[in-house]
Design an enzyme around this catalytic site. Sequence first.
Site, mmCIF file in Angstrom:
data_model
loop_
_atom_site.group_PDB
_atom_site.id
_atom_site.type_symbol
_atom_site.label_atom_id
_atom_site.label_comp_id
_atom_site.label_asym_id
_atom_site.label_seq_id
_atom_site.Cartn_x
_atom_site.Cartn_y
_atom_site.Cartn_z
ATOM 1 N N ASN A 7 0.874 -1.166 0.000
ATOM 2 C CA ASN A 7 0.000 0.000 0.000
ATOM 3 C C ASN A 7 0.914 1.220 0.000
ATOM 4 O O ASN A 7 1.458 1.611 1.033
ATOM 5 C CB ASN A 7 -0.891 -0.046 1.241
ATOM 6 N N ARG A 99 -2.775 -2.113 -3.326
ATOM 7 C CA ARG A 99 -3.965 -1.305 -3.110
ATOM 8 C C ARG A 99 -3.888 -0.116 -4.065
ATOM 9 O O ARG A 99 -2.896 0.616 -4.072
ATOM 10 C CB ARG A 99 -4.007 -0.806 -1.672
ATOM 11 N N HIS A 189 -13.154 3.021 0.183
ATOM 12 C CA HIS A 189 -13.201 1.983 1.237
ATOM 13 C C HIS A 189 -13.899 0.723 0.732
ATOM 14 O O HIS A 189 -14.406 -0.075 1.522
ATOM 15 C CB HIS A 189 -13.985 2.468 2.483
ATOM 16 N N ARG A 250 -11.601 15.603 7.711
ATOM 17 C CA ARG A 250 -12.437 16.020 6.576
ATOM 18 C C ARG A 250 -13.834 16.390 7.054
ATOM 19 O O ARG A 250 -14.378 15.753 7.943
ATOM 20 C CB ARG A 250 -12.562 14.893 5.546
ATOM 21 N N GLU A 396 -8.616 -5.391 5.122
ATOM 22 C CA GLU A 396 -8.473 -5.106 3.696
ATOM 23 C C GLU A 396 -7.299 -5.873 3.082
ATOM 24 O O GLU A 396 -7.368 -6.344 1.956
ATOM 25 C CB GLU A 396 -8.293 -3.602 3.482
#
Length: 415
Positions: A7, A99, A189, A250, A396
């Site tokens: 990743n 990823r 996601h 965010r 994940e």
Amino acid sequence: MNILILNSGSSSLKFQLINTSVERIERNTDARLAHGVIERIGGMAIITMQAEGKPPVRLTEPIRDARAAVEYVIRWICSDNAEIETVKSVADIHAAGHRVVHGGEKFTRSVLITEEVLRGIEDCIELAPLHNPANIKGIVAAREVFGKGLPQVAVFDTAFHQTLPEHAYLYALPYQLYRRHRIRRYGFHGTSHRYVAYRYRQIRKLRREQVNIITLHLGNGCSAAALRGGDSVDTSMGLTPLEGLVMGTRSGDFDPAIIDFLSAKEGLSAQEVESLVNKQSGLLGISGLTNDMRELLDEARENGDRRANLAIEIFCYRVRKYIGSYLAAMNGADAIVFTGGIGENSAEIREKICGGLSWLGVELDAESNLRQTGGREGVISTDDSRLAAYVIPTNEELLIARDTVRVVEHVPQRF
Ligand code: AMP
């Protein structure tokens, strides 16, 4: 097969080494062999690595770029220092899974990386200018280090949400903007929502078509997804990960007119406004303290800090609104599933969210809710609850490893 999962971020590289195979997936006996992260690539890097069952290794060393980072990881994995019994040379790594954040409309599942796929990922750079270039660097670096012989697979954050119907993914903007610039909701996601849906199906012994749930990934980034018949039919993140729930830094949803208003009032450039809503808003912006939910909860509990409480309240309120709107969008669901750092660990936040959903038939079992933390999986609602609630820790990396095996072995991907 030993699969290296990479990743690659703008200045970091996270990795895991997982042993899995088609048989192991069936028997649920995949095994993680090592994991770690290299941060601050480009300078004096901070390196943390750990082989399973061994103490962690922490050190700092200069690491020039993504390629040097990938080389470093592979050298360590194959070295005697790591003591991974089944991996002694590069030949013992059988495939790499990457990823990739944005796959646009092109990639609806995980794929073997070819020149054409790499060009496709490059085409999506304009949709994810911060993420895709870093992902590409990781892919190119791994290719250089391993050579072209090693199969490499791309697993996209957006792919799972490509089943969204048109009425859910289109914004009410002039249609030609979608045609011209591919402006639409993509969602992110996806690997996490897909993994917890898959686990839910296993726990409840259901067929894929019977999965009608709302999945809530609540971590530093947060998103909700509505899953009907096993497919993602709506999700809260949009063209970028900014939209939707309140997150660590965010803002999530807000009136877009604020952007112009803000830049006029505060004299900010477009870039500065973008940074403000992505990096200085959310829990951090409201509390003025931190983007970390655990710290906020401590602050609220120990000092009764008003703005910490407010940030928590706004966070939970927004999640509740999304649950309500998805129940309407899906015409009802069987369960809501919590995952991500906050969703998996904070009984208090789950209680605050579900406490406001009694009219919708959610009744938490206080004891089960308290018990389900630190990676434990299970139901947290009472037997009579009309809408069940579950905690399912996400994984994940495991899904990336499994998809990599399936792509390499030409086995259909399970969603
Ligand atoms: P993630 O991005 O999935 O790693 O999640 C990070 C978020 O999870 C941070 O806001 C953490 O404070 C939060 N988190 C982790 N453990 C807990 C906990 N026990 N209680 C509340 N929040 C937690």
